[in-house]
Scaffold this motif. Structure first.
Motif, short mmCIF file in Angstrom:
data_model
loop_
_atom_site.label_atom_id
_atom_site.label_comp_id
_atom_site.label_asym_id
_atom_site.label_seq_id
_atom_site.Cartn_x
_atom_site.Cartn_y
_atom_site.Cartn_z
N TRP A 189 -2.55 -55.31 -9.44
CA TRP A 189 -1.27 -54.62 -9.20
C TRP A 189 -0.44 -54.69 -10.46
CZ3 TRP A 189 1.14 -51.17 -6.50
CH2 TRP A 189 2.54 -51.12 -6.49
N ARG A 190 0.04 -53.52 -10.95
CA ARG A 190 0.88 -53.47 -12.13
C ARG A 190 2.29 -53.12 -11.68
NH1 ARG A 190 -1.65 -52.67 -17.14
NH2 ARG A 190 0.50 -52.66 -17.86
N ARG A 191 3.13 -54.15 -11.72
CA ARG A 191 4.50 -53.93 -11.23
C ARG A 191 5.24 -52.88 -12.07
NH1 ARG A 191 8.92 -58.37 -10.13
NH2 ARG A 191 7.50 -59.70 -11.26
N ASP A 192 4.98 -52.89 -13.39
CA ASP A 192 5.69 -51.94 -14.26
C ASP A 192 5.30 -50.49 -13.94
OD1 ASP A 192 3.11 -52.52 -15.10
OD2 ASP A 192 3.52 -52.10 -17.21
N GLN A 193 4.09 -50.27 -13.44
CA GLN A 193 3.64 -48.90 -13.13
C GLN A 193 3.71 -48.61 -11.63
OE1 GLN A 193 -0.18 -47.88 -14.85
NE2 GLN A 193 0.14 -49.27 -16.56
N GLN A 194 4.00 -49.66 -10.84
CA GLN A 194 4.06 -49.52 -9.37
C GLN A 194 2.76 -48.91 -8.83
OE1 GLN A 194 6.65 -50.48 -6.95
NE2 GLN A 194 6.79 -51.83 -8.73
N ARG A 195 1.65 -49.41 -9.31
CA ARG A 195 0.34 -48.96 -8.82
C ARG A 195 -0.72 -50.02 -9.14
NH1 ARG A 195 -0.50 -43.48 -11.97
NH2 ARG A 195 1.47 -43.17 -10.93
N PHE A 196 -1.85 -49.89 -8.46
CA PHE A 196 -2.99 -50.75 -8.80
C PHE A 196 -3.75 -50.08 -9.94
CE2 PHE A 196 -2.37 -51.84 -4.29
CZ PHE A 196 -2.46 -53.22 -4.33
N VAL A 197 -4.20 -50.89 -10.89
CA VAL A 197 -4.95 -50.36 -12.03
C VAL A 197 -6.23 -51.16 -12.19
CG1 VAL A 197 -4.93 -49.93 -14.52
CG2 VAL A 197 -2.82 -49.63 -13.20
N CYS A 198 -7.33 -50.45 -12.37
CA CYS A 198 -8.59 -51.14 -12.65
C CYS A 198 -8.74 -51.23 -14.17
CB CYS A 198 -9.76 -50.38 -12.03
SG CYS A 198 -11.32 -51.19 -12.42
N PRO A 199 -8.92 -52.44 -14.70
CA PRO A 199 -8.97 -52.59 -16.17
C PRO A 199 -10.24 -52.03 -16.80
CG PRO A 199 -9.43 -54.69 -15.11
CD PRO A 199 -9.10 -53.73 -14.02
N CYS A 200 -11.28 -51.76 -16.01
CA CYS A 200 -12.55 -51.35 -16.61
C CYS A 200 -12.59 -49.89 -17.04
CB CYS A 200 -13.70 -51.66 -15.66
SG CYS A 200 -13.93 -53.43 -15.47
N HIS A 201 -12.27 -48.98 -16.12
CA HIS A 201 -12.36 -47.56 -16.48
C HIS A 201 -11.09 -46.80 -16.09
CE1 HIS A 201 -16.45 -49.09 -15.40
NE2 HIS A 201 -16.62 -48.77 -16.66
N GLY A 202 -10.03 -47.54 -15.84
CA GLY A 202 -8.73 -46.90 -15.63
C GLY A 202 -8.52 -46.26 -14.27
N GLY A 203 -9.29 -46.63 -13.27
CA GLY A 203 -9.03 -46.12 -11.91
C GLY A 203 -7.66 -46.62 -11.44
#
Ligand code: FES
Length: 183
Positions: free
Chosen positions: A122-136
């Motif tokens: 969870w990325r609070r700054d983007q208010q979304r979940f981000v996958c670090p591998c391929h950017g999902g």
């Protein structure tokens, strides 16, 4: 001088018969022991799926329900799960997120990315979940927003018992558009 008494043909044949039956008993005992030893791995092989299924039914306590009443952001919890690893059982930790469903009630999703299994954060700054591998990326409610994952974040079975939220961790197949549990 020969002091040995001559043996009669009848006693010689009964002696041979006795030796034969002793040898037969020895072979029978050896065969039975070998069969018992060999049957142990076979029995384990036959029982393995049952044992594995029983282990996967474990529910993890995520905490009191009041910890999840105001879900304007995901709440991360680590659960301990037991997995079959050959004949052994491996104990691993997996991250899950408690997020709001469409009615604002808590639901639980896996942090395992449905694309190739990286750990979604969870990325609070983007208010979304981000996958670090391929950017999902995924929204707060787990819906897929962008990137290579073919489906939303995987929701996990959960229940409320004695005022606590429980979840059961399940591994799902990757790359598929629908959620399919790994057997
Ligand atoms: S593993 Fe998550 S986007 Fe590829």
């Amino acid at each position: 001088m020969n002091t040995t008494a001559p043996t009669s043909p009848a006693s010689e044949s009964s002696e041979r018969g006795g030796r034969r039956s002793f040898l037969g008993a020895l072979i029978a005992v050896g065969t039975a022991s070998m069969a018992a030893l060999l049957s142990i791995p076979l029995a384990r092989l036959a029982l393995f799926p049952l044992r594995r299924r029983a282990g996967q039914e474990g529910w993890s306590d995520l905490g009191p329900l009041e910890s999840f009443t105001r879900l304007d952001h995901p709440v991360a919890r680590q659960v301990t799960i037991e997995q079959p690893d050959g004949w052994e059982r491996a104990i691993t930790q997996q991250m899950v997120y408690v997020i709001p469903d469409s009615h604002g009630q808590p639901k639980v999703v896996s942090s395992v990315c449905p694309h190739l299994g990286c750990s979604v954060q969870w990325r609070r700054d983007q208010q979304r979940f981000v996958c670090p591998c391929h950017g999902g990326t995924f929204a707060l409610d787990g819906h897929r927003l962008a990137g290579p994952p073919a489906r939303d974040m995987d929701s996990l079975p959960h229940r409320i018992q004695d005022g606590h939220l429980y979840c059961r961790f399940v591994f799902y197949r990757q790359l598929l558009a629908s959620q399919e549990a790994v057997d």
